[in-house]
Enzyme design. Structure first.
Site, PDB file in Angstrom:
ATOM      1  CG  ASP A 170      -1.866   1.093   1.294  1.00 58.62           C
ATOM      2  OD1 ASP A 170      -2.740   1.132   0.417  1.00 58.62           O
ATOM      3  OD2 ASP A 170      -1.769   1.941   2.205  1.00 58.62           O
ATOM      4  CD  GLU A 212      -2.282   2.073  -3.490  1.00 60.53           C
ATOM      5  OE1 GLU A 212      -3.369   2.398  -3.967  1.00 60.53           O
ATOM      6  OE2 GLU A 212      -1.982   2.297  -2.312  1.00 60.53           O
TER       7      GLU A 212
END
Ligand code: CA
Length: 682
Positions: free
Chosen positions: A362, A391
């Protein structure tokens, strides 16, 4: 007393106290136990054995450290408290309780600048009581389900071959129509033979039918937003209490979330059930990826990190306020020795103890490149075929220079860790911040190069005009499998909502047949990309979220996969499942080598907007299909497209897909009906 010192390859060492009356058998058992635990000895804060429990806490600035022992995971007074002693050569505090303490709970407490900070289970707790407030002393081997020792990850050849399915435990099974007994639990994924009212498979059988290779689980470590004693969300603030949260609010990184277990009070249960889930998926031929959120904690002040070494684990502005790159009030400092070590050891632990096969980071852009590379090396040393991606961005600017960060633009420096490709995502459906904005799939011209950027997997390619790509004006992947190819995930509107919303905004209507055509067309782009395809759970049966853009705490009525729709949208499901199968059967769609893609994938000239056509020579990739033509037409009308003259077998046309063939074309021109894809081969 004598001491045996065991040195191991990875530079850890442990001391085993040996009593003169100890039998050889006991000594060997202790030795085996010690070796088993020692590869994580640097971070191990609690080590249980039948004869003693040892505590060890790193806390460089502590005046004093104590451990409180409890009978329960919540409530009650300490049964006893021990003061740890400082090791002279390290910043570590250690202490040992003689006897068998299995079944007890513990907390650490650090005295800092004269004040005792609040109790916490440490940062490394491998088992916890309800709500993760106290560590639990258990025998990890007793958490292994039957057959665990024989559990093996299904054979897999590498990142380029993955087809990833992102899912939330509750979304997946909570619908009454799911036919699943353990709704919203880890072990929902162990139930076979479940089906909707029309007898169509749900649950793990559905995943097998779809043919995906990896399940990516939304946060499954212990997170803080759900009260495990009631199953309701914390901090309703007058809103309707929801039992739902995505879980991007980490509390204990190294233990599973309690609300997904059948008994959050029993520390062993969540651990055993997580393993049962992994084993069931492995048996079904599916590998398991964990969503890991090391970039921030639920609550900085209340976190074990802050209560262990105040000010150490996070980044701070010059004025002393914490960084905010996560958008959640704090950002961890991956560049520091202890955070780096913690992250590396934590992922290794999930692989060893839980047989996890990969990780999704993340807001990976908050982490530094060096740490991510150390993680990659460690993960691949355990499993060379593990899948790692993240990400490649942050919610706002991290407090570390951009060139040091694992941002998307730096992907080529991450040695194979993939990043999500938002160029293709938004080229297909429109920008993430504006729900009304449509793009290629609803026939808004000018987005073709952004989609092509994703078709080649974000690598340098002579057929892509990078000046016309929406975001990156240059390639950012060294190899195509360094790009995750997707159009929808848990964030933002899901695909069905986005299609409905943008079509309505543009045309004032969005009829069902058009929406089905576009759902199929969009997933065709994702599944024929040289990047790694990624599907949000339920997109294959056109799940919607009733237009909700950010459903992180929305009720089940918004987030659940409505399994009745598998019947209603059976043809969409069949189409997507057949494309998954086609991709897995044909290496031409997943070459995994940038030069090979540049040599063999050529875009064909097109006469109008909203058409993308390319051909792939599959021979170098070892494919039996020597020439593959793929055409995407998002215009509402049919187009005529020139192709190299020849006889082709059609395998996808007018909303149908079938590898066994849908007929032949013998021409230098083909007609592609509006809002459909054509795939044919020689
Ligand atoms: Ca929790």
């Amino acid at each position: 007393f004598k001491i045996i010192i065991v040195y191991l390859q990875d530079q850890n060492c442990i001391n085993i106290p040996v009593h003169p009356l100890m039998t050889k058998k006991t000594l060997l058992a202790l030795l085996a136990f010690a070796i088993m635990n020692t590869s994580n000895a640097m971070a191990q804060e609690m080590t249980w054995s039948p004869t003693a429990t040892r505590f060890s806490l790193w806390s460089p600035s502590a005046d004093s450290v104590k451990v409180n022992i409890y009978a329960e995971g919540l409530g009650g007074n300490p049964l006893q408290t021990i003061i740890l002693r400082k090791e002279t050569t390290a910043e570590k505090w250690v202490g040992t309780l003689q006897g068998d303490y299995k079944g007890r709970f513990y907390t650490f407490q650090v005295k800092h600048k004269g004040t005792w900070l609040a109790e916490n289970p440490g940062i490394d707790a491998k088992a916890v009581g309800v709500n993760g407030q106290r560590g639990a002393i258990i025998d990890m081997r007793e958490t292994d389900p039957e057959g665990w020792a024989a559990d093996r990850s299904p054979a897999f050849t590498g990142q380029k071959d993955a087809v990833i399915y992102e899912m939330h435990h509750r979304d997946f099974s909570i619908d009454p129509q799911s036919g699943i007994k353990n709704k919203g639990k880890f072990i929902a994924l162990t139930e076979h033979g479940t089906h909707n009212a029309d007898g169509l498979a749900t649950g793990i059988d559905h995943l097998k039918e779809l043919g995906i290779t990896h399940v990516h689980l939304l946060p499954s470590y212990d997170y803080g937003s759900i009260d495990e004693t009631t199953g309701n969300a914390y901090g309703g603030g007058g809103r309707v209490a929801s039992t739902y949260n995505w879980g991007y609010d980490p509390v204990n990184y190294n233990t599973p979330e309690g609300s997904y277990s059948t008994d959050a009070y029993k520390p062993e249960t969540r651990i055993r059930e997580f393993k049962q889930m992994v084993m069931a998926l492995h048996k079904a031929g599916i590998r398991v990826i964990m969503d890991v959120v090391y970039n921030h904690v639920f609550d900085l002040q209340r976190s074990s990190f802050e209560r262990m070494a105040p000010g150490y684990f996070f980044r701070y502005n010059a004025d002393g306020t914490p960084g905010h790159a996560s958008g959640c009030g704090n950002e961890t400092a991956s560049e520091t020795e202890k955070v780096r070590e913690y992250m590396v050891e934590s992922v290794a632990y999930w692989m060893r103890e839980y047989h996890v096969d990969g990780f999704r980071f993340d807001l990976m852009g908050i982490h530094d490149i060096e740490t991510m590379n150390l993680i990659r090396q460690r993960v691949l040393s355990i499993d060379p075929n593990a899948v790692i991606y993240g990400e490649g961005w942050a919610a706002s600017s991290p407090l570390l220079p951009a060139e040091q960060l694992a941002m998307k633009a730096n992907t080529a420096r991450l040695g194979g860790i993939a990043a999500f490709g938002d160029e293709m995502r938004d080229g297909l459906r429109g920008g993430w911040s504006n729900n009304d904005e449509g793009a290629f799939i609803i026939g808004n011209g000018g987005n073709e190069e952004s989609v092509k950027f994703g078709i080649v997997g974000a690598i340098a390619h002579p057929g892509v005009d990078f000046t016309k790509v929406n975001y990156s004006k240059e390639p950012w992947a060294a190899q195509p499998q360094e790009m995750i190819s997707y159009v929808s995930c848990h964030d933002d509107m899901c695909l069905a909502d986005r299609i409905k919303h943008t079509l309505t905004h543009k045309d004032g209507k969005a009829d069902k047949q058009t929406r089905m055509r576009l759902q199929k067309l969009t997933e065709t782009a994702v599944l024929t990309s040289q990047g790694v395809p990624f599907i949000w759970c339920g997109d294959e049966i056109m799940r919607d979220k009733k237009g909700v853009h950010n459903s992180f705490s929305s009720p089940d009525s918004i987030n659940q996969i409505p399994w009745a729709q598998k019947t209603e949208y059976k043809e969409v499901f069949d189409y997507i499942a057949r494309l998954v199968s086609m991709r897995k059967s044909h290496p031409a769609f997943r070459m995994g080598d940038a030069d090979m893609v540049r040599r063999n994938l050529k875009f064909l000239p097109v006469k109008q907007q909203n058409v993308i056509a390319w051909k792939i020579d599959g021979r170098e990739a070892g494919d039996t299909w020597s020439e593959i033509i793929i055409i995407l037409n998002s215009n509402s009308k049919a187009v005529k497209q020139a192709v190299p003259k020849g006889r082709y077998n059609v395998v996808c046309s007018n909303g149908k897909a079938d590898m066994n063939g849908l007929g032949e074309v013998n021409s230098s021109k083909v007609v592609v009906p509006g809002q459909t894809a054509l795939i044919m081969y020689r």
